[in-house]
Write a protein that holds these residues in place. Structure first.
Motif, PDB file in Angstrom:
ATOM      1  N   ILE A   1      38.309  42.029  43.934  1.00  0.00           N
ATOM      2  CA  ILE A   1      37.847  42.559  42.647  1.00  0.00           C
ATOM      3  C   ILE A   1      38.706  43.736  42.218  1.00  0.00           C
ATOM      4  CG2 ILE A   1      35.959  43.820  41.529  1.00  0.00           C
ATOM      5  CD1 ILE A   1      34.011  42.016  42.965  1.00  0.00           C
ATOM      6  N   GLY A   2      39.025  44.612  43.163  1.00  0.00           N
ATOM      7  CA  GLY A   2      39.866  45.762  42.853  1.00  0.00           C
ATOM      8  C   GLY A   2      41.226  45.343  42.322  1.00  0.00           C
ATOM      9  N   GLU A   3      41.816  44.304  42.905  1.00  0.00           N
ATOM     10  CA  GLU A   3      43.121  43.819  42.452  1.00  0.00           C
ATOM     11  C   GLU A   3      43.028  43.194  41.067  1.00  0.00           C
ATOM     12  OE1 GLU A   3      47.168  43.343  42.524  1.00  0.00           O
ATOM     13  OE2 GLU A   3      45.857  44.495  43.870  1.00  0.00           O
ATOM     14  N   ILE A   4      41.961  42.444  40.819  1.00  0.00           N
ATOM     15  CA  ILE A   4      41.752  41.847  39.497  1.00  0.00           C
ATOM     16  C   ILE A   4      41.656  42.940  38.432  1.00  0.00           C
ATOM     17  CG2 ILE A   4      40.083  40.596  38.053  1.00  0.00           C
ATOM     18  CD1 ILE A   4      39.419  38.937  40.602  1.00  0.00           C
ATOM     19  N   LEU A   5      40.881  43.976  38.713  1.00  0.00           N
ATOM     20  CA  LEU A   5      40.703  45.071  37.759  1.00  0.00           C
ATOM     21  C   LEU A   5      41.997  45.847  37.550  1.00  0.00           C
ATOM     22  CD1 LEU A   5      37.206  46.353  38.928  1.00  0.00           C
ATOM     23  CD2 LEU A   5      37.713  45.080  36.837  1.00  0.00           C
ATOM     24  N   LYS A   6      42.736  46.059  38.623  1.00  0.00           N
ATOM     25  CA  LYS A   6      44.015  46.781  38.539  1.00  0.00           C
ATOM     26  C   LYS A   6      44.993  46.033  37.635  1.00  0.00           C
ATOM     27  CE  LYS A   6      47.839  48.378  41.511  1.00  0.00           C
ATOM     28  NZ  LYS A   6      48.851  47.376  41.101  1.00  0.00           N
ATOM     29  N   VAL A   7      45.113  44.729  37.845  1.00  0.00           N
ATOM     30  CA  VAL A   7      46.019  43.917  37.033  1.00  0.00           C
ATOM     31  C   VAL A   7      45.551  43.876  35.582  1.00  0.00           C
ATOM     32  CG1 VAL A   7      46.800  41.550  36.619  1.00  0.00           C
ATOM     33  CG2 VAL A   7      46.889  42.510  38.922  1.00  0.00           C
ATOM     34  N   ALA A   8      44.248  43.698  35.370  1.00  0.00           N
ATOM     35  CA  ALA A   8      43.710  43.645  34.009  1.00  0.00           C
ATOM     36  C   ALA A   8      44.002  44.947  33.270  1.00  0.00           C
ATOM     37  CB  ALA A   8      42.203  43.385  34.053  1.00  0.00           C
ATOM     38  N   LYS A   9      43.828  46.052  33.939  1.00  0.00           N
ATOM     39  CA  LYS A   9      44.073  47.362  33.320  1.00  0.00           C
ATOM     40  C   LYS A   9      45.542  47.517  32.943  1.00  0.00           C
ATOM     41  CE  LYS A   9      43.179  52.258  34.233  1.00  0.00           C
ATOM     42  NZ  LYS A   9      42.649  53.222  35.226  1.00  0.00           N
ATOM     43  N   GLU A  10      46.438  47.095  33.834  1.00  0.00           N
ATOM     44  CA  GLU A  10      47.869  47.188  33.560  1.00  0.00           C
ATOM     45  C   GLU A  10      48.266  46.306  32.378  1.00  0.00           C
ATOM     46  OE1 GLU A  10      49.561  46.097  37.281  1.00  0.00           O
ATOM     47  OE2 GLU A  10      49.341  48.097  38.174  1.00  0.00           O
ATOM     48  N   LEU A  11      47.717  45.098  32.337  1.00  0.00           N
ATOM     49  CA  LEU A  11      48.029  44.184  31.240  1.00  0.00           C
ATOM     50  C   LEU A  11      47.506  44.702  29.908  1.00  0.00           C
ATOM     51  CD1 LEU A  11      47.325  40.718  32.934  1.00  0.00           C
ATOM     52  CD2 LEU A  11      49.538  41.592  32.169  1.00  0.00           C
ATOM     53  N   ILE A  12      46.334  45.286  29.929  1.00  0.00           N
ATOM     54  CA  ILE A  12      45.766  45.846  28.704  1.00  0.00           C
ATOM     55  C   ILE A  12      46.667  46.953  28.174  1.00  0.00           C
ATOM     56  CG2 ILE A  12      43.863  47.244  27.797  1.00  0.00           C
ATOM     57  CD1 ILE A  12      42.023  45.612  29.680  1.00  0.00           C
ATOM     58  N   GLY A  13      47.177  47.790  29.077  1.00  0.00           N
ATOM     59  CA  GLY A  13      48.068  48.864  28.681  1.00  0.00           C
ATOM     60  C   GLY A  13      49.380  48.355  28.108  1.00  0.00           C
ATOM     61  N   GLN A  14      49.845  47.207  28.598  1.00  0.00           N
ATOM     62  CA  GLN A  14      51.123  46.650  28.162  1.00  0.00           C
ATOM     63  C   GLN A  14      51.005  45.840  26.872  1.00  0.00           C
ATOM     64  OE1 GLN A  14      52.375  44.288  31.506  1.00  0.00           O
ATOM     65  NE2 GLN A  14      52.503  46.051  32.885  1.00  0.00           N
ATOM     66  N   LYS A  15      49.912  45.070  26.749  1.00  0.00           N
ATOM     67  CA  LYS A  15      49.824  44.087  25.674  1.00  0.00           C
ATOM     68  C   LYS A  15      48.646  44.263  24.727  1.00  0.00           C
ATOM     69  CE  LYS A  15      50.519  39.879  27.096  1.00  0.00           C
ATOM     70  NZ  LYS A  15      50.422  38.591  27.838  1.00  0.00           N
ATOM     71  N   GLY A  16      47.681  45.062  25.125  1.00  0.00           N
ATOM     72  CA  GLY A  16      46.446  45.140  24.351  1.00  0.00           C
ATOM     73  C   GLY A  16      45.450  44.104  24.834  1.00  0.00           C
ATOM     74  N   ILE A  17      44.185  44.374  24.660  1.00  0.00           N
ATOM     75  CA  ILE A  17      43.134  43.519  25.218  1.00  0.00           C
ATOM     76  C   ILE A  17      43.164  42.105  24.649  1.00  0.00           C
ATOM     77  CG2 ILE A  17      40.634  43.150  25.146  1.00  0.00           C
ATOM     78  CD1 ILE A  17      40.299  46.068  25.828  1.00  0.00           C
ATOM     79  N   ASP A  18      43.382  41.963  23.350  1.00  0.00           N
ATOM     80  CA  ASP A  18      43.314  40.642  22.726  1.00  0.00           C
ATOM     81  C   ASP A  18      44.357  39.683  23.277  1.00  0.00           C
ATOM     82  OD1 ASP A  18      41.197  41.448  21.175  1.00  0.00           O
ATOM     83  OD2 ASP A  18      42.410  41.922  19.416  1.00  0.00           O
ATOM     84  N   ALA A  19      45.505  40.211  23.694  1.00  0.00           N
ATOM     85  CA  ALA A  19      46.593  39.344  24.166  1.00  0.00           C
ATOM     86  C   ALA A  19      46.463  38.969  25.639  1.00  0.00           C
ATOM     87  CB  ALA A  19      47.944  40.039  23.938  1.00  0.00           C
ATOM     88  N   VAL A  20      45.550  39.582  26.343  1.00  0.00           N
ATOM     89  CA  VAL A  20      45.393  39.325  27.780  1.00  0.00           C
ATOM     90  C   VAL A  20      44.440  38.149  27.987  1.00  0.00           C
ATOM     91  CG1 VAL A  20      44.605  40.285  29.978  1.00  0.00           C
ATOM     92  CG2 VAL A  20      45.823  41.738  28.344  1.00  0.00           C
TER      93      VAL A  20
END
Length: 218
Positions: free
Chosen positions: A26-45
């Motif tokens: 779960i921690g890894e999933i959240l870490k990756v999701a947070k990084e992707l949101i920072g890079q692309k924005g939530i809608d694009a993830v």
């Protein structure tokens, strides 16, 4: 005691992790999701992308999170927990009205630095406002933070002004978030926007905490 966001993200989990391996996943999933949101924005993830970059099949994401909104809720809960710790560190030493005034500046600067260092936070908070349930929890959390500051500082305020002081704190805590997002959207004007907002807060805080408005510079 005010309702807050505590438990909102964990309540959204499809399966509560009991083993260390599951918690790490779960921690890894959240870490990756947070990084992707920072890079692309939530809608694009996408959930598929989160699964691929977190090192597992998409089923391993859906095993814990029914949808992307559940991931956002969990990220928001973790953000709130971190902010509470930061606030506690800034307000724990308030002993005088001057300490309380300084804390209003320090809290705003802390919020700004936190959001500036992690671009994903801004996208996360914007997404929260688009979800009615999470937006209501965010308001409840803001109310709880304002109430906490009020309880620490109300003894500096004259009794007849305390109700108004509590209401003003709630408004100011809410406005702080909107002001920070504005400052981050127009970085060339961030310093002026921040200075103006802190001046407004200090003017009102001085009135309540010291019984008068700040003296104008001669």
């Amino acid at each position: 005691m005010q309702e807050s966001s505590h438990g909102a993200g964990r309540a959204a989990l499809r399966r509560v992790p009991k083993q260390e391996r599951s918690r790490e996943r779960i921690g890894e999933i959240l870490k990756v999701a947070k990084e992707l949101i920072g890079q692309k924005g939530i809608d694009a993830v996408t959930m598929k992308e989160i699964a691929a970059l977190s090192g597992g099949p998409i089923a391993s994401v859906y095993q814990y999170f029914p949808n992307k909104s559940a991931i956002i809720a969990m990220l928001y809960e973790l953000y709130v927990e971190e902010v509470r710790e930061l606030i506690a560190g800034h307000v724990s030493h308030i002993e005088t009205a001057d300490d309380a005034l300084k804390a209003t500046d320090d809290l705003f600067d802390m919020y700004y630095e936190r959001m500036r260092q992690e671009p994903s936070t801004q996208d996360l908070l914007n997404a929260i406002q688009a979800d009615k349930t999470l937006a209501d929890l965010d308001i409840a959390e803001t109310r709880a933070q304002a109430e906490g500051f009020y309880q620490l500082t109300r003894h500096f305020v004259a009794e007849p002004l305390r109700e108004s002081y509590a209401q003003t704190l709630f408004v100011m805590f809410h406005m702080a978030g909107a002001t920070l997002r504005l400052a981050l959207m127009v970085p060339a004007e961030a310093a002026q926007i921040s200075a103006q907002f802190k001046s407004i807060v200090r003017t009102h805080a001085t009135y309540f905490l010291k019984g008068h408005f700040p003296q104008a510079a001669v």
